[in-house]
Design an enzyme around this catalytic site. Structure first.
Site, PDB file in Angstrom:
ATOM      1  CE  LYS A  48      -6.496   0.085   1.470  1.00 45.67           C
ATOM      2  NZ  LYS A  48      -7.051  -0.491   2.555  1.00 45.67           N
ATOM      3  CD  GLU A 101      -2.467   1.147   2.737  1.00 44.28           C
ATOM      4  OE1 GLU A 101      -3.483   0.138   3.496  1.00 44.28           O
ATOM      5  OE2 GLU A 101      -3.588   2.074   2.139  1.00 44.28           O
TER       6      GLU A 101
HETATM    7  P1  13P Z   1      -9.954   4.267   4.153  1.00 42.58           P
HETATM    8  O1  13P Z   1     -10.189   3.888   2.868  1.00 42.58           O
HETATM    9  O2  13P Z   1     -10.376   5.303   5.006  1.00 42.58           O
HETATM   10  O3  13P Z   1      -8.300   5.517   2.914  1.00 42.58           O
HETATM   11  O4  13P Z   1      -8.544   3.394   4.516  1.00 42.58           O
HETATM   12  C1  13P Z   1      -7.723   2.298   3.955  1.00 42.58           C
HETATM   13  C2  13P Z   1      -7.241   1.629   4.519  1.00 42.58           C
HETATM   14  O5  13P Z   1      -6.663   0.545   4.567  1.00 42.58           O
HETATM   15  C3  13P Z   1      -5.890   3.114   4.936  1.00 42.58           C
HETATM   16  O6  13P Z   1      -5.467   2.147   5.395  1.00 42.58           O
END
Ligand code: 13P
Length: 338
Positions: free
Chosen positions: A217, A175
């Site tokens: 992500k 991510e």
């Molecule tokens: P949000 O969709 O609230 O941004 O959260 C996703 C997430 O896991 C951030 O690490």
């Protein structure tokens, strides 16, 4: 097909996405304080158990990301939370980073921590049933930032994390998030997101990570929250799609966006538009925290015993997002009567 690839595909295929329910304790404290609920482990469990027992889980949620506390909690029916989630046919994931610290190579920027004791935590999580993990790197845009070194050091750590996780037979969610905070425009977000993704995949390849056994992500390419020049859905979708198509290797089985501060409807609308123009084999889906939970959480704060309607609200949001993974969502069907 490798085992990791199969797990990754199971999480994101057939119109399913990921529920990010891995908010850290301080972050849940803020959310609970805002709706007047006492922040404690019992209330966090009560709230999350309502989501995990919703019907929408079976149809629309292929994976749930948990915070370590939840992984070890027991539901009111007596079932451990991981088992309750598995009974819904949903795969369990665990957040394994431990938050942000000052980046020693650029002290005004951050880097993600979490390598201390990582192997032990992975082993335990696997034993309890986790089959995927998450590590979030944050990049902030402003006049001076991000520096090249911040992009590179975060990418190196994401790849190192991914390689360790695959050795434990779990799918790492990689991510790299470019934050929405700031007044930058969509072109700046595009440029930084492209550089960050490209560096991440350089590092993932250098560290021999099996790209068919990860999930990406990313953020969508959007203007900063304080930008004077906001963009149309069409522009966001095109720029996000192009940025990912040009920077993500085709072996990656799934791209599951974070919502990052977009409203529930915005995140659904943008994902829907991205899928309408998707002419590649990439699966574009959701891994939302706020954008799947906000309405359900607000309603729970006011009506903690009305489980039916809390679940109805969550199911609806999950269904709308599922429709957006095939471009079949429309604003006029996004209505719910409570
Ligand atoms: P949000 O969709 O609230 O941004 O959260 C996703 C997430 O896991 C951030 O690490």
């Amino acid at each position: 097909m490798s085992e990791l690839n199969q797990i990754a595909l199971k999480i994101v295929s057939n119109g399913k996405g990921i529920l990010a329910a891995d908010e850290s304790t301080p972050s849940m404290d803020k959310k609970f304080n805002a709706i007047g609920v006492e922040p404690n482990p019992e209330n966090r469990l009560k709230y999350r158990e309502i989501l995990f027992t919703s019907n929408g889980m079976k149809d629309y949620i292929g994976g749930v990301i948990l915070f370590e506390e939840t992984l070890n909690q027991i539901s009111k029916s007596g079932l451990p939370i991981p088992q309750l989630i598995e009974n819904q046919g949903t795969i369990i994931g665990i957040k394994v980073d431990t938050g942000l610290k000052k980046n020693p190579e650029s002290p005004d920027e951050n880097i993600t921590s979490g390598f201390d004791g990582l192997e032990d935590r992975l082993k335990k999580s696997y034993e309890i049933g986790a089959r995927f993990t998450k590590w979030r790197a944050l990049i902030k845009i402003s006049d001076k930032f991000p520096t090249e070194v911040a992009i590179k050091s975060n990418a190196i750590d994401l790849a190192k994390y991914a390689s360790i996780v695959q050795n434990f037979n779990m799918v790492p969610i990689v991510e790299p998030e470019v934050l929405m905070e700031g007044d930058h425009d969509i072109n700046q977000c595009y440029e930084i997101t492209a550089r960050l993704l490209s560096e991440c995949f350089n590092q993932l390849k250098l560290q021999s990570v099996d790209l068919s056994g990860i999930l990406l992500k990313p953020n969508m390419v959007v203007p900063g929250i304080d930008c004077q020049n906001q963009s149309s859905t069409n522009e966001i979708a095109k720029m996000t799609f192009n940025c990912l198509k040009d920077n993500v290797p085709s072996e990656v089985p799934g791209i599951a966006f974070l919502s990052g501060g977009q409203s529930e409807i915005e995140s659904t609308r943008n994902l829907n538009e991205i899928n309408k123009i998707n002419d590649t084999n990439f699966i574009f889906t959701y891994s939302y925290g706020r954008a799947l939970q906000q309405s359900a959480l607000n309603y729970w704060g006011k009506n903690p015993d009305d489980i039916n309607n809390i679940q109805k609200i969550f199911n609806h949001r999950a269904k709308m997002n599922s429709l957006s993974t095939s471009g079949k969502w429309a604003e006029d069907i996004d209505k719910i009567n409570i």
